[in-house]
Motif scaffolding. Structure first.
Motif, short mmCIF file in Angstrom:
data_model
loop_
_atom_site.label_atom_id
_atom_site.label_comp_id
_atom_site.label_asym_id
_atom_site.label_seq_id
_atom_site.Cartn_x
_atom_site.Cartn_y
_atom_site.Cartn_z
N ASN A 56 46.30 40.66 40.03
CA ASN A 56 44.70 40.46 40.00
C ASN A 56 44.53 39.16 40.97
O ASN A 56 43.26 39.45 41.66
CB ASN A 56 44.62 39.80 38.57
CG ASN A 56 45.01 40.79 37.61
OD1 ASN A 56 45.98 40.55 36.91
ND2 ASN A 56 44.23 41.87 37.49
N MET B 268 33.44 44.43 39.05
CA MET B 268 34.62 44.84 38.32
C MET B 268 34.41 46.34 38.27
O MET B 268 35.75 46.96 38.29
CB MET B 268 34.77 44.23 36.78
CG MET B 268 35.10 42.69 36.96
SD MET B 268 36.43 42.25 38.13
CE MET B 268 37.87 43.39 37.06
N LEU C 239 40.65 42.70 32.21
CA LEU C 239 39.75 41.62 31.49
C LEU C 239 40.17 40.32 32.34
O LEU C 239 39.33 39.51 32.49
CB LEU C 239 39.86 41.51 30.03
CG LEU C 239 39.10 42.37 29.14
CD1 LEU C 239 39.23 42.07 27.72
CD2 LEU C 239 37.74 42.09 29.50
N GLU D 244 41.25 39.61 35.36
CA GLU D 244 40.59 39.69 36.29
C GLU D 244 39.28 39.14 36.38
O GLU D 244 38.72 38.31 37.10
CB GLU D 244 40.73 40.93 37.40
CG GLU D 244 40.46 40.77 38.67
CD GLU D 244 40.98 41.98 39.52
OE1 GLU D 244 42.07 42.36 39.15
OE2 GLU D 244 40.29 42.32 40.78
N SER D 245 38.62 39.68 35.44
CA SER D 245 37.09 39.49 35.19
C SER D 245 36.97 37.95 34.78
O SER D 245 35.99 37.04 35.45
CB SER D 245 36.54 40.36 34.08
OG SER D 245 35.43 39.82 34.01
N GLY E 52 33.48 42.00 32.10
CA GLY E 52 34.77 42.63 32.48
C GLY E 52 35.02 43.87 31.41
O GLY E 52 35.94 44.89 31.65
N ALA F 53 36.71 47.30 32.64
CA ALA F 53 38.06 47.41 31.90
C ALA F 53 38.48 48.62 31.10
O ALA F 53 39.24 49.33 31.22
CB ALA F 53 38.45 46.07 31.26
#
Ligand SMILES: Nc1ncnc2c1ncn2[C@@H]1O[C@H](COP(=O)(O)OP(=O)(O)OP(=O)(O)O)[C@@H](O)[C@H]1O
Ligand SMILES: [Mg+2]
Lengths: 246, 387
Positions: free
Chosen positions: B7, B276, B305, B307-308, B368, B372
């Motif tokens: 990520n 995202m 999630l 990464e968000s 996210g 996701a």
């Protein structure tokens, strides 16, 4: 009788398809792809699937690899009836039993060669040190141990495919599936990849199912099947390989 | 588990979008933090202004020091009441004060209402931490004054030696700068009571009397005596309650601030979601590959999630960082009660940190979540067909 039949299957047939029917539904349209297909692949066999575009080769490969489910009929791989597994179970089953080789390599661009090969091992409980050993072994088999820190964009197509093969074998799976693994490569590089697959089949006893359009690639396999409109049309046993296989 | 570096590196690879999103969320987090920091500053200043033993005596029915006063004779009577705390020298801790709202000219040429407070010696002890930080205290009867730091900086003639000019009759020579523990007095100009009486022609009247009781029982007795006296027609309010009353503006700001923060968070959520969604659709085949390799849906969900969250946390951290220099920030605003200027200092406290945290989590989670989920719901074979 049944138990005997089962154990018989297990020992000699790695993959068994019984009356497999597959259709795709898109809205009210029903697209039949595979019709009443019976197939047995022996353990350690190297099978090439040929056929025109749209004949259902990829679909068949996906069924065998546990990526997709048949509409009717039963797919058994290494004694496991895939239809009996839940979505989560079949995912775990794939991780343990199948190595994937794609036409477009499908390496993760932001991960190095080492990290790409390591990915499937992150699903195991292996220690970091053990994972490193396994990854380096796999990279050594494909001849890229010196490229472990390279990113996919720093590798040639052939090298990328070799990293992908290392990723496919790093968990020591039972079955390798390859969908046109040389489709994007020139003849020489394709030859190297095919040499590698042959090595994996012969030295490491991997069962391989490979889809290909290239007759030269198919010629490396121990057996070639032709699909046409979702049916197996004929079967060509490679005479050169029969002696080796048996 | 899909490693976090996957990520992190993806965020780095598409650094332009990442940076945009981070800057966007940082801006939103920062603006909400500033708002809440100022509300916190206001509430703090009003809170420290009120001592639990202090009474503020106003004319009955008057809710504010600046509106309406009463006769000095009554005030003098108040100072003789029993129960008032005494300083070491024996003088009562009580002071008559006369407030005048004068229109002062700021250094930038604009004008604003300032509170001129005519005070007695005890007024100083009745404020928390009263200190002269520069110059000296004023000498009574010489037309001198002391000012708070903010007034000194903002108003023409506010520097030591300068002349605060409000009219031919009303002008004061600045001789010192004071602080008062961040209390409300820090928005004011202080001069000698008699000078203010003379300059405003309000001889014989006061705005209020500040009293500190000797003890809690004395406090209650004093309050009762003053409030019950029918001749006085005065009201002794608890200073705490008085300032709490004044902080209604804080409540208003808080409500408005919360609303704005919620709206901004929604905005940032969309920004994060947009980023995202783009990430998921550009990595569809990667997701298919990961699924084929055997990564379960939950791992995909957690990864995206995460990464968000990472994206929003970076934005939140940057936003919070951006408010750091504001610890020195003081703004001037109106007190809605008196229409005189009061200054509010930005305070970085738990509220601000909590606001930033809540916004970040909300943005990361809701921004996210849908991308996701889309990644999770991708059909593996369809995802692998993507180019
Ligand atoms: N997810 C799907 N939804 C609907 N139809 C599909 C889907 N996947 C495949 N098909 C259809 O099934 C048929 C067989 O597809 P498949 O990908 O198996 O062919 P193929 O033999 O691998 O072809 P190619 O050589 O071009 O890769 C095609 O007609 C295709 O359009
Ligand atoms: Mg295909």
């Amino acid at each position: 009788m049944e138990a005997k039949g089962y154990s018989f299957m297990r020992q000699t047939s790695s993959i068994v398809l019984r009356s497999v029917y597959k259709e795709y539904r898109r809205d009210e349209f029903v697209i039949p792809v595979l019709a009443d297909l019976d197939l047995e692949v022996a353990e350690g066999e190297y099978l090439a699937l040929m056929g025109p575009s749209g004949s259902g080769k990829t679909t068949l490969l996906n069924l065998v690899a546990g990526l997709d489910r048949s509409t009717k009929g039963e797919v058994t791989v290494h004694g496991q009836v895939l239809g009996h597994l839940s979505e989560a179970e079949v995912t775990r089953w794939r991780a343990n039993n199948v190595g994937f080789i794609f036409q477009t390599y499908n390496l993760i661009p932001v991960l190095t060669a080492f990290e790409n090969v390591e990915l499937p091992l992150l699903l195991t409980s292996l220690s970091r040190r053990k994972r490193r050993e396994h990854v380096m072994t796999a990279l050594r088999i494909v001849g890229l141990e010196k490229r472990e820190h390279h990113y996919p964009r720093q590798l040639s197509g052939g090298q990328e495919q070799r990293v992908a093969i290392a990723r496919a074998i790093v968990t020591d799976p039972y079955l390798l599936v390859a969908d046109e693994p040389t489709g994007d490569l020139d003849r020489t590089t394709a030859g190297e990849i095919l040499d590698l697959l042959e090595l994996l089949n012969r030295e490491f006893q991997k069962t391989i199912v490979m889809v290909t359009h290239d007759p030269l690639a198919a010629a490396r396999a121990s057996r070639v099947l032709h699909l046409d409109k979702g049916r197996l049309v004929d079967e060509v046993i490679q005479e050169t390989r029969v002696s080796i296989a048996s | 588990m899909i490693p976090l570096k996957y990520n992190v590196r993806n965020l780095r690879v598409r650094w332009k979008t990442t940076l945009m999103t981070i800057l966007g969320t940082a801006l939103l987090v920062a603006s909400s933090c500033i708002l809440f920091g100022l509300v916190e500053g206001l509430e703090y200043s009003l809170k420290v202004s009120g001592d639990p033993l202090d009474l503020i005596v106003l004319r009955k029915g008057s809710s504010n020091e600046t509106t309406g006063g009463f006769e000095t004779s009554k005030a003098d009577q108040l100072l003789t009441l029993p129960g008032i705390q005494r300083d070491p020298s024996g003088a009562p801790l009580a002071a008559k004060e006369l407030l005048n709202i004068a229109n002062g000219e700021r250094a930038n040429g604009t004008r604003n209402n300032l509170i001129i407070r005519g005070v007695q010696p005890a007024s100083r002890d009745l404020r928390p931490d009263f200190k002269i930080v520069a110059g000296r205290d004023f000498v009574e009867g010489r037309g001198e004054c002391i000012v708070s730091k903010i007034v000194s900086r903002r108003y023409k003639g506010g520097q030591i030696g300068g002349l605060l000019y409000f009219g031919d009759k009303e002008q004061y020579r600045v001789v010192g700068i004071f602080t008062a523990g961040g209390s409300a007095a820090e928005s004011e100009v202080w001069a000698d009571l008699r000078d203010v009486e003379k300059n405003t022609g309000r001889d014989g009247s006061v705005s209020c009397v500040q009293i500190r009781a000797a003890s809690l029982p004395d406090y209650e007795k004093l309050q009762k005596t003053i409030n019950d006296d029918t001749q006085f027609k005065l009201e002794a309010k608890s200073e705490k309650a008085y300032f709490e009353d004044q902080s209604r503006m804080g409540l208003f700001l808080k409500a408005a601030g919360t609303l704005i923060a919620v709206l901004l968070t929604f905005g940032a959520m969309f920004a994060a979601a947009n980023t995202m969604f783009a990430a998921v659709s550009s990595r569809t085949r990667e997701i298919g590959t990961l699924r084929a390799l055997g990564f379960p849906q939950s791992d995909i969900l957690i990864s995206f999630l995460g990464e968000s969250f990472l994206l929003c946390a970076l934005g939140g951290a940057l936003g919070l960082l951006a408010t750091l220099p504001l610890n020195l920030l003081t703004i001037e605003t109106f007190n809605f009660g008196s229409f005189a200027s009061i200054s509010i200092s930005f305070r970085f406290g738990w509220t601000v940190a909590a606001v930033a945290m809540i916004m970040t989590v909300a943005m990361g989670l809701f921004g996210g979540m849908f991308p996701a989920l889309r990644a999770v719901r991708l059909e593996v074979i369809a995802a692998l067909r993507e180019l």
